[in-house]
Design a protein around this motif. Structure first.
Motif, PDB file in Angstrom:
ATOM      1  N   GLN A 215       0.911  -1.412  -0.240  1.00 57.04           N
ATOM      2  CA  GLN A 215      -0.051  -0.024  -0.116  1.00 57.04           C
ATOM      3  C   GLN A 215       0.656   1.199  -0.036  1.00 57.04           C
ATOM      4  O   GLN A 215       1.813   1.311   0.658  1.00 57.04           O
ATOM      5  CB  GLN A 215      -1.020  -0.141   1.227  1.00 57.04           C
ATOM      6  CG  GLN A 215      -1.941   1.253   1.239  1.00 57.04           C
ATOM      7  CD  GLN A 215      -2.871   1.144   2.323  1.00 57.04           C
ATOM      8  OE1 GLN A 215      -2.642   1.823   3.438  1.00 57.04           O
ATOM      9  NE2 GLN A 215      -3.776   0.262   2.407  1.00 57.04           N
ATOM     10  N   GLN A 217       1.764   5.209   0.142  1.00 59.41           N
ATOM     11  CA  GLN A 217       1.293   6.627   1.084  1.00 59.41           C
ATOM     12  C   GLN A 217       2.254   7.795   0.757  1.00 59.41           C
ATOM     13  O   GLN A 217       3.200   7.498   0.067  1.00 59.41           O
ATOM     14  CB  GLN A 217       1.067   6.291   2.504  1.00 59.41           C
ATOM     15  CG  GLN A 217       2.726   6.057   3.030  1.00 59.41           C
ATOM     16  CD  GLN A 217       2.899   6.165   4.541  1.00 59.41           C
ATOM     17  OE1 GLN A 217       1.789   5.733   5.121  1.00 59.41           O
ATOM     18  NE2 GLN A 217       3.982   6.426   4.958  1.00 59.41           N
ATOM     19  N   LEU A 252      -3.600   2.038  -3.038  1.00 55.67           N
ATOM     20  CA  LEU A 252      -3.575   3.136  -2.226  1.00 55.67           C
ATOM     21  C   LEU A 252      -5.111   3.523  -2.407  1.00 55.67           C
ATOM     22  O   LEU A 252      -5.893   3.177  -2.940  1.00 55.67           O
ATOM     23  CB  LEU A 252      -2.674   4.132  -2.975  1.00 55.67           C
ATOM     24  CG  LEU A 252      -2.859   4.680  -4.544  1.00 55.67           C
ATOM     25  CD1 LEU A 252      -4.184   5.639  -4.697  1.00 55.67           C
ATOM     26  CD2 LEU A 252      -1.698   5.334  -4.810  1.00 55.67           C
TER      27      LEU A 252
END
Length: 281
Positions: A215, A217, A252
Motif C-alpha cells: 500500500q 502513501q 492506495l
C-alpha cells in the motif's frame, strides 16, 4: 470466552491463522491489517492495541484492528455495530477510523453521539489497485532514498502530511516520532523519490506490504512543480520498483474530490476496486 452477547472478543496468537484466512479473502484491500497481524503475531504489546474478532457458529466472521487506527476487517454493517458496542464500553483511544466505506459508516453511526465531533470526515475514497506494469513510462530518476536525503525528504514528508491531513505531524511534540517513522521507511527501502539538482521534486512511500500487496502513501510533488508530469512518471516508477522487489500488486486510496491525483493514478493504470471512508479526530 466471548465477552459480549454479540460474540466479540480480542484475538491473540492462537487466532492468527483464522485471522489471516479472513483478511486474505480480499488480500489487497486488507493489506494493512494483514501486515499488522503478521508482524505482531496478534500480540497486543506489539500491536499497540488489540485486534477484535466477531464469531458466528464458532467461526471468525469479521475483525477490527483497534490501535491508533481503527480498521474494520470484512465487516458487515451489523458486524461494525457489534464492534462499536464494545468500543463504547471504554473511552475513545483511536485517532482515525478508516476502511471499507459501509463498515466505517456502520461503526460511526453507532458511536457518533458518544465520541464527539470529528475533525474531518471523508466518505468517498476510491481504493485503487494495479497488478501489472504501469501504462506510462516510468521516471528513471526515481530511486530509493537514503539517510543522506533526509534534509530534503523530511520537510517534504511534513508538508505532504500537513496538506493531506490538515495538521502537522509535528503538532503537539510529535516531531521526534514522525522523524523516526520516516527514517524507518528509508531503512526498509520503502521510501522513493526523485531529486532535481539536489531538490526533492517527487516522493512516495510504501506504508505496509504483504506477500500479496503493498500500500502506497505520502505521494507528493512540491506545489511549484505540479502539472509537469512528475507525479505520473514518478508513480509509474514506484509501481515498477515495488512490483519487482516488494509485492505483486500496488494499492492506495485517494479522496474522491482530488481530481488531479485521481487522473494521475488512472494514467498509470490504477483501477478502483473498493470504496473507503475515513473519520479523523
Amino acid at each position: 470466552m466471548l465477552t459480549t452477547r454479540h460474540g466479540v472478543r480480542p484475538l491473540g496468537p492462537a487466532d492468527l491463522d483464522d485471522f489471516l484466512a479472513l483478511a486474505r479473502r480480499r488480500p489487497v484491500v486488507n493489506a494493512f491489517v494483514d501486515y499488522r497481524a503478521t508482524t505482531t503475531n496478534l500480540e497486543p504489546r506489539w500491536l499497540g492495541g488489540e485486534m477484535w474478532g466477531r464469531f458466528g457458529g464458532g467461526a471468525l466472521v469479521a475483525a477490527c484492528h483497534v490501535g491508533a487506527n481503527l480498521v474494520p476487517v470484512e465487516a458487515t454493517p451489523d458486524d461494525a455495530a457489534a464492534f462499536a458496542e464494545r468500543a463504547l464500553a471504554r473511552s475513545r483511544t483511536v485517532s482515525t477510523i478508516v476502511g471499507p466505506q459501509d463498515a466505517v459508516r456502520g461503526f460511526w453511526n453507532a458511536v457518533a453521539s458518544s465520541w464527539g465531533r470529528p475533525r474531518d470526515t471523508r466518505w468517498e475514497q476510491p481504493h485503487l489497485e494495479i497488478g501489472g506494469p504501469p501504462l506510462v513510462a516510468p521516471d528513471p530518476q526515481v530511486r530509493r532514498t537514503v539517510r543522506a536525503d533526509l534534509t530534503e525528504l523530511y520537510p517534504a514528508c511534513v508538508a505532504m502530511y500537513t496538506e493531506e491531513v490538515g495538521v502537522s505531524p509535528e503538532h503537539g511534540g510529535g516531531a521526534e516520532l514522525y522523524r523516526a517513522r520516516v527514517i524507518q521507511l528509508v531503512n526498509r527501502g520503502w521510501s522513493f523519490a526523485r531529486f532535481d539538482q539536489g531538490r526533492l521534486v517527487f516522493k512516495a512511500e510504501v506504508a505496509c506490504a504483504t506477500p500479496y500487496a503493498a500500500q502506497i502513501q505520502g505521494v507528493f510533488v512540491p506545489p511549484d512543480r505540479r502539472g509537469q508530469g512528475l507525479a505520473t512518471a514518478g508513480m509509474a516508477a514506484v509501481v515498477e520498483l515495488v512490483r519487482r522487489e516488494i509485492a505483486p500488486s500496488v494499492s492506495l486510496y485517494v479522496n474522491d474530490w482530488n481530481a488531479s491525483a485521481r487522473a494521475v493514478y488512472e494514467k498509470v493504470g490504477f483501477r478502483e476496486t473498493a470504496r473507503f471512508a475515513t473519520v479523523m479526530f
